[in-house]
Scaffold this motif. Structure first.
Motif, PDB file in Angstrom:
ATOM      1  N   ASP A 183       3.853  -5.315   9.974  1.00  0.00           N
ATOM      2  CA  ASP A 183       2.841  -5.436   8.926  1.00  0.00           C
ATOM      3  C   ASP A 183       3.428  -4.758   7.690  1.00  0.00           C
ATOM      4  O   ASP A 183       3.475  -3.533   7.603  1.00  0.00           O
TER       5      ASP A 183
ATOM      6  N   ALA B  22      -2.570   0.110  -3.565  1.00  0.00           N
ATOM      7  CA  ALA B  22      -2.473  -0.177  -2.129  1.00  0.00           C
ATOM      8  C   ALA B  22      -3.529  -1.204  -1.712  1.00  0.00           C
ATOM      9  O   ALA B  22      -3.390  -1.858  -0.679  1.00  0.00           O
TER      10      ALA B  22
ATOM     11  N   ASN C 214      -3.635 -14.210   2.685  1.00  0.00           N
ATOM     12  CA  ASN C 214      -3.522 -12.749   2.520  1.00  0.00           C
ATOM     13  C   ASN C 214      -2.762 -12.211   3.736  1.00  0.00           C
ATOM     14  O   ASN C 214      -2.365 -13.001   4.610  1.00  0.00           O
ATOM     15  N   ALA C 215      -2.608 -10.903   3.821  1.00  0.00           N
ATOM     16  CA  ALA C 215      -1.876 -10.341   4.964  1.00  0.00           C
ATOM     17  C   ALA C 215      -2.665 -10.509   6.255  1.00  0.00           C
ATOM     18  O   ALA C 215      -2.084 -10.725   7.322  1.00  0.00           O
ATOM     19  N   THR C 216      -3.974 -10.419   6.159  1.00  0.00           N
ATOM     20  CA  THR C 216      -4.819 -10.543   7.360  1.00  0.00           C
ATOM     21  C   THR C 216      -4.631 -11.911   8.007  1.00  0.00           C
ATOM     22  O   THR C 216      -4.519 -12.029   9.233  1.00  0.00           O
TER      23      THR C 216
ATOM     24  N   ASN D 242      -1.159   2.716   5.295  1.00  0.00           N
ATOM     25  CA  ASN D 242      -1.938   2.497   4.065  1.00  0.00           C
ATOM     26  C   ASN D 242      -2.831   3.699   3.765  1.00  0.00           C
ATOM     27  O   ASN D 242      -3.470   3.745   2.730  1.00  0.00           O
TER      28      ASN D 242
ATOM     29  N   SER E 246       2.302  -4.834   4.647  1.00  0.00           N
ATOM     30  CA  SER E 246       1.323  -4.848   3.550  1.00  0.00           C
ATOM     31  C   SER E 246       1.580  -3.748   2.532  1.00  0.00           C
ATOM     32  O   SER E 246       1.365  -3.936   1.340  1.00  0.00           O
ATOM     33  N   GLN E 247       2.011  -2.580   3.021  1.00  0.00           N
ATOM     34  CA  GLN E 247       2.212  -1.466   2.093  1.00  0.00           C
ATOM     35  C   GLN E 247       3.685  -1.225   1.783  1.00  0.00           C
ATOM     36  O   GLN E 247       4.020  -0.247   1.120  1.00  0.00           O
TER      37      GLN E 247
ATOM     38  N   HIS F 110      -0.632  -9.984  -3.116  1.00  0.00           N
ATOM     39  CA  HIS F 110      -1.424  -9.392  -4.200  1.00  0.00           C
ATOM     40  C   HIS F 110      -1.273  -7.890  -4.343  1.00  0.00           C
ATOM     41  O   HIS F 110      -1.951  -7.273  -5.162  1.00  0.00           O
ATOM     42  N   LYS F 111      -0.401  -7.286  -3.530  1.00  0.00           N
ATOM     43  CA  LYS F 111      -0.205  -5.834  -3.659  1.00  0.00           C
ATOM     44  C   LYS F 111       1.141  -5.597  -4.352  1.00  0.00           C
ATOM     45  O   LYS F 111       1.265  -5.883  -5.534  1.00  0.00           O
TER      46      LYS F 111
ATOM     47  N   HIS G  59      -3.746  -0.708  10.539  1.00  0.00           N
ATOM     48  CA  HIS G  59      -4.897  -1.171   9.767  1.00  0.00           C
ATOM     49  C   HIS G  59      -5.751  -2.040  10.689  1.00  0.00           C
ATOM     50  O   HIS G  59      -5.246  -2.598  11.661  1.00  0.00           O
TER      51      HIS G  59
ATOM     52  N   SER H 281      -6.559  -4.901  10.271  1.00  0.00           N
ATOM     53  CA  SER H 281      -6.040  -6.273  10.286  1.00  0.00           C
ATOM     54  C   SER H 281      -5.000  -6.490  11.378  1.00  0.00           C
ATOM     55  O   SER H 281      -4.639  -7.628  11.676  1.00  0.00           O
TER      56      SER H 281
ATOM     57  N   PRO I 267       1.122  -9.333   2.118  1.00  0.00           N
ATOM     58  CA  PRO I 267       0.235  -9.908   1.105  1.00  0.00           C
ATOM     59  C   PRO I 267       1.033 -10.206  -0.160  1.00  0.00           C
ATOM     60  O   PRO I 267       2.076  -9.584  -0.402  1.00  0.00           O
TER      61      PRO I 267
ATOM     62  N   THR J 109       2.989  -1.243  11.794  1.00  0.00           N
ATOM     63  CA  THR J 109       2.939  -1.235  10.343  1.00  0.00           C
ATOM     64  C   THR J 109       4.222  -0.570   9.845  1.00  0.00           C
ATOM     65  O   THR J 109       4.741   0.339  10.491  1.00  0.00           O
TER      66      THR J 109
HETATM   67  C1  PLP Z   1      -1.503  -1.853   6.234  1.00  0.00           C
HETATM   68  C2  PLP Z   1      -2.368  -3.017   5.836  1.00  0.00           C
HETATM   69  N1  PLP Z   1      -2.411  -4.089   6.628  1.00  0.00           N
HETATM   70  C3  PLP Z   1      -3.155  -5.160   6.306  1.00  0.00           C
HETATM   71  C4  PLP Z   1      -3.891  -5.198   5.140  1.00  0.00           C
HETATM   72  C5  PLP Z   1      -4.705  -6.418   4.831  1.00  0.00           C
HETATM   73  O1  PLP Z   1      -4.241  -7.024   3.658  1.00  0.00           O
HETATM   74  P1  PLP Z   1      -5.023  -8.242   2.998  1.00  0.00           P
HETATM   75  O2  PLP Z   1      -6.157  -7.655   2.260  1.00  0.00           O
HETATM   76  O3  PLP Z   1      -4.022  -8.897   2.106  1.00  0.00           O
HETATM   77  O4  PLP Z   1      -5.469  -9.127   4.089  1.00  0.00           O
HETATM   78  C6  PLP Z   1      -3.889  -4.101   4.298  1.00  0.00           C
HETATM   79  C7  PLP Z   1      -4.712  -4.074   3.079  1.00  0.00           C
HETATM   80  O5  PLP Z   1      -5.074  -3.075   2.540  1.00  0.00           O
HETATM   81  C8  PLP Z   1      -3.090  -2.983   4.642  1.00  0.00           C
HETATM   82  O6  PLP Z   1      -3.025  -1.905   3.855  1.00  0.00           O
END
Ligand code: PLP
Length: 386
Positions: free
Chosen positions: A175, A7, A71-73, A150, A177-178, A200-201, A98, A100, A198, A146
């Motif tokens: 979002d 994650a 990245n996702a952020t 996460n 990301s997960q 990279h996950k 998150h 972010s 992202p 989201t």
């Molecule tokens: C739900 C969620 N949003 C955003 C992010 C941010 O991702 P990144 O590290 O690629 O910016 C994460 C990273 O763990 C996440 O789990």
């Protein structure tokens, strides 16, 4: 090493990812889109190929609406800060966000006087759709949710949320990301306006990669202004996508690696991946629930969740437990608040945090068994036999 921290960033990557990165660096990583020579064209072709693979993966009609981010952020900030905000505008979000998502939202609250409301999500990922719908008014400019927590792996009801967003004609920012690469996700079918994820996950690309999908009818202000390699005669940012949102040299080696990761997922099939990871997650939940003193958060057995599990063992601090797992058993987990104090408040662990395990494509039931042995030994060693 047993790696249960997908994650955060997935590892190891499928065969082909590192090779694609190395190949880009060694053979053609000239500046994509910045020159007409052969190597620049080759680099550009690789970027285009990965963009097309991502579009195929998420069912996005026009790949040009996908912009690469670091990245996702970065993608989430482009989405949130790209909207022109005015005092009195509103955003509806959730209690599972998150930092972010939360921090950019809090930033626009402070900076522009935007009102931000977080709807409470239940442990199983459900939320009151009536509350969501009734909270939307003519000042609401964005719904930001989201897809998957996460912290607990709970899956939010995206299809239902999307129906409400479309009915009210309010852009929906997801979002992912997960969920990207962990849970099937169809942008066209869901009618999502903004999808941040992202590389990279769950997509198994290298760190330094991510992307944002921007629906064709949304015109965001670019976060960055600068060289795009196109329309250099203009003094302002060009209007055409993806250049409008991709100022500066792109991460060609990273994007080449991301393309290899996505290709791997497409070959394996998202339905298969989801099914396999569900099976491992259910197995882990079942085994974990037998450990004395364990408390598992989030959806119960039998309820869907992404391959993320948060737990505590009564009497042992989460940071200490994760530290012992790492140092004595070479099992990588993550403890603390996971950059989501909101999520932890929702499950009432904001004071103590939790240990999070999260699975990827290559984890096995045997690895889960080793975790359970380790947890029982640690528990017995620290708290005594029962
Ligand atoms: C739900 C969620 N949003 C955003 C992010 C941010 O991702 P990144 O590290 O690629 O910016 C994460 C990273 O763990 C996440 O789990």
């Amino acid at each position: 090493m047993i790696y249960f921290d997908h994650a955060a960033s997935s590892w190891p990557k499928p065969e082909g990812v590192a090779e694609a990165v190395a190949q880009a660096i060694n053979e053609y990583a000239a500046n994509p889109g910045r020159g007409g020579h052969q190597l620049a064209r080759q680099a550009n072709a690789k970027i285009r190929e990965t963009r097309a693979l991502l579009a195929q993966f998420f069912n996005i009609q026009d790949p040009r609406n996908l912009i690469f981010c670091s990245n996702a952020t970065h993608a989430l900030n482009q989405a949130i800060q790209g909207i022109v905000w005015e005092a009195g505008d509103r955003v509806i979000s959730t209690s599972y966000e998150h930092n972010s998502v939360r921090r950019p939202l809090e930033y626009i609250r402070e900076e522009y006087g935007v009102e931000v409301d977080y709807i409470q999500v239940q442990d199983n990922g459900s939320l009151s759709l009536e509350e969501l719908e009734s909270s939307l008014d003519e000042n609401t400019k964005l719904i930001a949710v989201t897809h998957v927590s996460n912290v607990t792996g709970a899956i939010l009801p995206l299809a239902e949320i999307s129906v409400i967003a479309r009915k009210k004609n309010i852009p929906l920012l997801v979002d992912a990301s997960q969920s990207a690469g962990f849970v099937p996700l169809d942008v066209d079918e869901l009618g999502i306006s903004l999808l941040a994820f992202p590389g990279h996950k769950g997509l198994y690309g290298p760190q330094g990669t991510g992307a944002l999908y921007i629906a064709p009818d949304l015109n965001l202000t670019p976060l960055l202004h600068g060289g795009t390699g196109s329309h250099s005669e203009l003094k302002e940012q060009p209007g055409e996508r993806p250049a409008r949102y991709e100022s500066g040299t792109l991460n060609t080696p990273g994007i080449a690696g991301l393309g290899a990761g996505v290709k791997f997922l497409l070959e394996r099939g998202m339905e298969t991946i989801f099914k396999e990871e569900q099976e491992l997650t259910i197995y882990a939940l079942t085994q974990l629930s037998e450990v004395q003193g364990v408390q598992i958060y989030g959806p119960g057995l039998g309820e869907e969740r992404a391959p993320v599990i948060a737990f505590n063992i009564e009497g042992i601090a989460s940071q200490e437990l994760a530290h012992i797992l790492d140092q004595h058993y070479s099992i990588a987990t993550r403890a603390g608040l996971h950059c989501s104090p909101l999520g932890h408040e929702s499950i009432k662990t904001e004071q103590i945090g939790a240990v999070r395990i999260s699975f990827g494509l290559f984890n096995t039931k045997q690895e889960v068994d080793q975790l359970i042995v380790a947890l029982n030994e640690i528990r017995d060693g620290m708290l005594g036999f029962v």
